[in-house]
Every structure is written in structure tokens, then in C-alpha cells.
Design an enzyme around this catalytic site. Structure first.
Site, PDB file in Angstrom:
ATOM      1  N   LYS A  13       0.879  -1.312  -0.151  1.00 44.25           N
ATOM      2  CA  LYS A  13      -0.002   0.017   0.104  1.00 44.25           C
ATOM      3  C   LYS A  13       0.913   1.325  -0.002  1.00 44.25           C
ATOM      4  CE  LYS A  13      -2.000  -1.117   3.916  1.00 44.25           C
ATOM      5  NZ  LYS A  13      -1.457  -2.426   4.217  1.00 44.25           N
ATOM      6  N   ARG A  88      -9.126   0.529   9.233  1.00 45.95           N
ATOM      7  CA  ARG A  88      -8.859  -0.921   9.707  1.00 45.95           C
ATOM      8  C   ARG A  88     -10.044  -1.568  10.469  1.00 45.95           C
ATOM      9  NH1 ARG A  88      -3.032   0.358   9.187  1.00 45.95           N
ATOM     10  NH2 ARG A  88      -1.717  -1.500   9.845  1.00 45.95           N
ATOM     11  N   ARG A 127      11.653  -5.319   4.621  1.00 47.97           N
ATOM     12  CA  ARG A 127      11.230  -4.004   4.472  1.00 47.97           C
ATOM     13  C   ARG A 127      12.237  -2.982   5.058  1.00 47.97           C
ATOM     14  NH1 ARG A 127       5.473  -1.795   5.339  1.00 47.97           N
ATOM     15  NH2 ARG A 127       5.554  -2.614   7.344  1.00 47.97           N
ATOM     16  N   ARG A 159      11.758  -1.317  10.642  1.00 45.78           N
ATOM     17  CA  ARG A 159      10.705  -0.758  11.911  1.00 45.78           C
ATOM     18  C   ARG A 159      10.798  -1.893  12.747  1.00 45.78           C
ATOM     19  NH1 ARG A 159       5.149   0.551   8.562  1.00 45.78           N
ATOM     20  NH2 ARG A 159       4.414  -0.927  10.280  1.00 45.78           N
ATOM     21  N   ARG A 170       0.274  -9.337  13.487  1.00 44.38           N
ATOM     22  CA  ARG A 170      -0.131  -8.304  12.599  1.00 44.38           C
ATOM     23  C   ARG A 170      -1.373  -8.930  11.425  1.00 44.38           C
ATOM     24  NH1 ARG A 170       4.880  -5.360  10.795  1.00 44.38           N
ATOM     25  NH2 ARG A 170       3.398  -4.119   9.714  1.00 44.38           N
TER      26      ARG A 170
HETATM   27  P1  ADP Z   1       2.085  -1.911   3.109  1.00 45.40           P
HETATM   28  O1  ADP Z   1       2.167  -0.246   3.193  1.00 45.40           O
HETATM   29  O2  ADP Z   1       1.038  -2.531   2.454  1.00 45.40           O
HETATM   30  O3  ADP Z   1       2.532  -2.461   4.549  1.00 45.40           O
HETATM   31  P2  ADP Z   1       4.835  -1.788   1.779  1.00 45.40           P
HETATM   32  O4  ADP Z   1       4.427  -0.723   0.683  1.00 45.40           O
HETATM   33  O5  ADP Z   1       5.680  -1.074   2.919  1.00 45.40           O
HETATM   34  O6  ADP Z   1       3.619  -2.490   2.375  1.00 45.40           O
HETATM   35  O7  ADP Z   1       5.335  -2.861   1.179  1.00 45.40           O
HETATM   36  C1  ADP Z   1       6.066  -3.896   2.127  1.00 45.40           C
HETATM   37  C2  ADP Z   1       7.351  -4.429   1.835  1.00 45.40           C
HETATM   38  O8  ADP Z   1       7.207  -5.061   0.297  1.00 45.40           O
HETATM   39  C3  ADP Z   1       8.497  -3.231   1.378  1.00 45.40           C
HETATM   40  O9  ADP Z   1       9.590  -3.734   1.756  1.00 45.40           O
HETATM   41  C4  ADP Z   1       8.415  -3.048  -0.255  1.00 45.40           C
HETATM   42  O10 ADP Z   1       9.424  -2.631  -0.556  1.00 45.40           O
HETATM   43  C5  ADP Z   1       7.992  -4.281  -0.608  1.00 45.40           C
HETATM   44  N1  ADP Z   1       7.124  -4.541  -1.719  1.00 45.40           N
HETATM   45  C6  ADP Z   1       6.216  -3.862  -2.149  1.00 45.40           C
HETATM   46  N2  ADP Z   1       5.570  -4.261  -3.526  1.00 45.40           N
HETATM   47  C7  ADP Z   1       5.981  -5.109  -3.910  1.00 45.40           C
HETATM   48  C8  ADP Z   1       6.063  -6.210  -4.793  1.00 45.40           C
HETATM   49  N3  ADP Z   1       5.057  -5.985  -5.939  1.00 45.40           N
HETATM   50  N4  ADP Z   1       6.860  -7.391  -4.874  1.00 45.40           N
HETATM   51  C9  ADP Z   1       7.773  -7.389  -4.013  1.00 45.40           C
HETATM   52  N5  ADP Z   1       7.878  -6.754  -2.956  1.00 45.40           N
HETATM   53  C10 ADP Z   1       6.997  -5.602  -2.717  1.00 45.40           C
HETATM   54  P1  ADP Z   2       1.503  -1.691   7.876  1.00 46.23           P
HETATM   55  O1  ADP Z   2       0.842  -1.235   6.625  1.00 46.23           O
HETATM   56  O2  ADP Z   2       2.756  -2.244   7.479  1.00 46.23           O
HETATM   57  O3  ADP Z   2       0.504  -2.780   8.740  1.00 46.23           O
HETATM   58  P2  ADP Z   2       1.044   0.662   9.188  1.00 46.23           P
HETATM   59  O4  ADP Z   2       1.938   1.504   9.253  1.00 46.23           O
HETATM   60  O5  ADP Z   2      -0.011   0.819   8.544  1.00 46.23           O
HETATM   61  O6  ADP Z   2       1.657  -0.602   9.126  1.00 46.23           O
HETATM   62  O7  ADP Z   2       0.799   0.377  10.927  1.00 46.23           O
HETATM   63  C1  ADP Z   2       1.708   0.220  11.886  1.00 46.23           C
HETATM   64  C2  ADP Z   2       0.671   0.009  13.045  1.00 46.23           C
HETATM   65  O8  ADP Z   2       0.119   1.331  13.438  1.00 46.23           O
HETATM   66  C3  ADP Z   2      -0.199  -0.945  13.163  1.00 46.23           C
HETATM   67  O9  ADP Z   2       0.137  -2.260  13.447  1.00 46.23           O
HETATM   68  C4  ADP Z   2      -1.272  -0.132  14.519  1.00 46.23           C
HETATM   69  O10 ADP Z   2      -0.674  -0.444  15.679  1.00 46.23           O
HETATM   70  C5  ADP Z   2      -1.072   1.261  13.982  1.00 46.23           C
HETATM   71  N1  ADP Z   2      -2.219   1.676  13.314  1.00 46.23           N
HETATM   72  C6  ADP Z   2      -1.980   2.315  11.861  1.00 46.23           C
HETATM   73  N2  ADP Z   2      -3.199   2.650  11.426  1.00 46.23           N
HETATM   74  C7  ADP Z   2      -4.197   2.277  12.135  1.00 46.23           C
HETATM   75  C8  ADP Z   2      -5.555   2.184  12.307  1.00 46.23           C
HETATM   76  N3  ADP Z   2      -6.257   2.791  11.381  1.00 46.23           N
HETATM   77  N4  ADP Z   2      -6.296   1.796  13.273  1.00 46.23           N
HETATM   78  C9  ADP Z   2      -5.532   1.215  14.454  1.00 46.23           C
HETATM   79  N5  ADP Z   2      -4.202   1.134  14.381  1.00 46.23           N
HETATM   80  C10 ADP Z   2      -3.409   1.596  13.448  1.00 46.23           C
END
Ligand code: ADP
Ligand code: ADP
Ligand code: ZN
Length: 213
Positions: A13, A88, A127, A159, A170
Site C-alpha cells: 500500500k 482498519r 522491508r 521498523r 499483525r
Molecule cells: P504496506 O504499506 O501495505 O504495509 P509496503 O508498501 O511497505 O506495504 O511494502 C512492504 C514491503 O514489500 C516493502 O519492503 C516493499 O519494498 C515490498 N514490496 C512492495 N511491493 C512489492 C512487490 N510488488 N513485490 C515485492 N515486494 C514488494
Molecule cells: P502496515 O501497513 O505495515 O501494517 P502501518 O504503518 O499501516 O503498517 O501501521 C503500523 C501500526 O500502526 C499498526 O500495527 C497499528 O498498531 C497502528 N495503526 C496504523 N493505522 C491504524 C488504524 N487505522 N487503526 C488502528 N491502528 C493503526
């Protein structure tokens, strides 16, 4: 355009939001980024959020809804935005609908990015993030110079919640509390399903096509 990016942790995302921001010139609103900044700055919000985030659980709905309500009122949101990581829970989705109705707005598309769990664990454990918001992967999307951000030259970090044990919690929290939003938005006629496996360019193309170019 008002967009929600829905999908499990690691679906890509944030990565795709970065590209959508450039194409559509609308801001990305990531509740995760806002909460992490608050933790870093040691604000009251950060103090409340930290323990939930460290354990991989969700920060309480009321806290996150308050953040979004404030953020959506800012000037840069006038022409639309990309919500990344919010809503979420069903309670958050209901609250969003009410806030938007009060502003005479509505969501245009909810893009559901679908990626199998095995890939998610691999993506999250490799990541690497930058303070500027840029996202990398040690194998799948490495920076030009190891450990250094291509965009701003900043030092990349892992992270705290991208450790295997927290990743598993998660993903379980996602299944239980967030996955029901797929049916919620399908019912509302807003859901656009995207295969989230492929190159970054392929996935970006799928998203742009799904939201009408
Ligand atoms: P989210 O915001 O949904 O948690 P991220 O955009 O941070 O996900 O992506 C999670 C990890 O996967 C990052 O290290 C990113 O570089 C990698 N990633 C994102 N898109 C792809 C893809 N299409 N194929 C492989 N790895 C990806
Ligand atoms: P990822 O896409 O890798 O799961 P985020 O950066 O979106 O990670 O979220 C990291 C953490 O921040 C989550 O595990 C949660 O604890 C908190 N968080 C983020 N967005 C929300 C939300 N909309 N509601 C509740 N907790 C949230
Ligand atoms: Zn950077």
C-alpha cells in the site's frame, strides 16, 4: 479522487501510494506514518499509541478516528487523498462515512490489494524504511546504495514491528479486524480487487486501470 488502499500489512500500500501521489497530485494519508511520527516526537498521542503498535495490535478506534477527522479538514485534501492503513475496523469505516457525509464528500474507490500470506512475511521482514516515507526491500526493491535512501540520502532503518513474531500477530489482527472491510465495501459497490503479486510497475498499472485511468 478519494481513494482507500485496503490490504494486509506488506501488501504494498505504501509503495503504491507513493506512485499514486505523483500521478494524481493528491496527498497520501497514512495513519501508521502519523502514529510513528507521534511516537518519535514523544507526544501524548505517541505515548498512548506506542504499546499497541509494539505488540502489533491496533490503536483504539477513537484515537485514530480523531486523527483522520483533523487531517481531512486540511487544505491539501480539497481535491482528494489516498487513505493508506485507514480504515482498519468496521467502526472506523462507519466513522469515516459519517465524517465525509458531514463534509459533503464520499469515497470514490476502495482498492483491495491481494497478496498471499507467505509473500507478506517475506516482504515485511525485508522491508527497509526512510524517514522521508520512501520504502525499500532488501531483495525486491533495493536502494542504489545499501542502507541509503535514493530520494533524500537518509539512512534506512527496519521498523520495530517488522520482526517475524510481531508480523504474525499483525497478520492475525488483519484477518480478524480488517478483512471484514472487503465485504463491507463490496456491498457499498466501491471495491476494486487487485492482484498484488508482480512487479511494482505491473501493480501500479492494475490500480490505475481499476480506478479509471
Ligand atoms: P504496506 O504499506 O501495505 O504495509 P509496503 O508498501 O511497505 O506495504 O511494502 C512492504 C514491503 O514489500 C516493502 O519492503 C516493499 O519494498 C515490498 N514490496 C512492495 N511491493 C512489492 C512487490 N510488488 N513485490 C515485492 N515486494 C514488494
Ligand atoms: P502496515 O501497513 O505495515 O501494517 P502501518 O504503518 O499501516 O503498517 O501501521 C503500523 C501500526 O500502526 C499498526 O500495527 C497499528 O498498531 C497502528 N495503526 C496504523 N493505522 C491504524 C488504524 N487505522 N487503526 C488502528 N491502528 C493503526
Ligand atoms: Zn528518504
Amino acid at each position: 479522487m478519494r481513494l482507500i488502499l485496503l490490504g494486509p500489512p506488506g501488501a504494498g500500500k505504501g509503495t503504491q501510494a507513493e506512485r499514486l501521489v505523483a500521478k494524481y497530485q493528491i496527498p497520501q494519508i497514512s495513519t501508521g506514518d502519523i502514529l510513528r511520527a507521534a511516537v518519535r516526537d514523544g507526544t501524548d498521542l505517541g505515548k498512548t499509541a506506542k504499546s499497541y503498535m509494539d505488540s502489533g495490535g491496533l490503536v483504539p478506534d477513537a484515537v485514530v478516528i480523531g486523527i483522520i477527522e483533523e487531517r481531512l479538514k486540511e487544505d491539501d485534501c480539497a481535491n482528494g487523498y489516498i487513505l493508506d492503513g485507514f480504515p482498519r475496523t468496521v467502526a472506523q469505516a462507519d466513522a469515516l462515512k459519517n465524517v465525509l457525509a458531514g463534509m459533503g464528500q464520499a469515497i470514490d474507490h476502495v482498492v483491495s490489494v491481494e497478496v498471499p500470506n507467505e509473500d507478506l512475511v517475506e516482504r515485511l521482514s525485508g522491508r527497509r524504511s526512510c524517514k522521508c516515507g520512501a520504502m525499500y526491500h532488501v531483495t525486491f526493491n533495493p536502494p542504489k546504495k545499501e542502507g541509503v535512501c535514493d530520494k533524500c540520502g537518509g539512512e534506512l532503518f527496519q521498523r520495530a514491528d517488522d520482526q517475524e513474531e510481531t508480523i504474525r500477530s499483525r497478520l492475525a489482527v488483519y484477518e480478524e479486524q480488517t478483512a471484514p472491510l472487503i465485504a463491507y465495501y463490496e456491498k457499498a459497490g466501491l471495491l476494486r480487487r487487485i492482484d498484488g503479486v508482480g512487479s511494482l510497475d505491473e501493480i501500479f498499472g492494475r490500480i490505475v486501470e481499476a480506478i479509471g485511468g
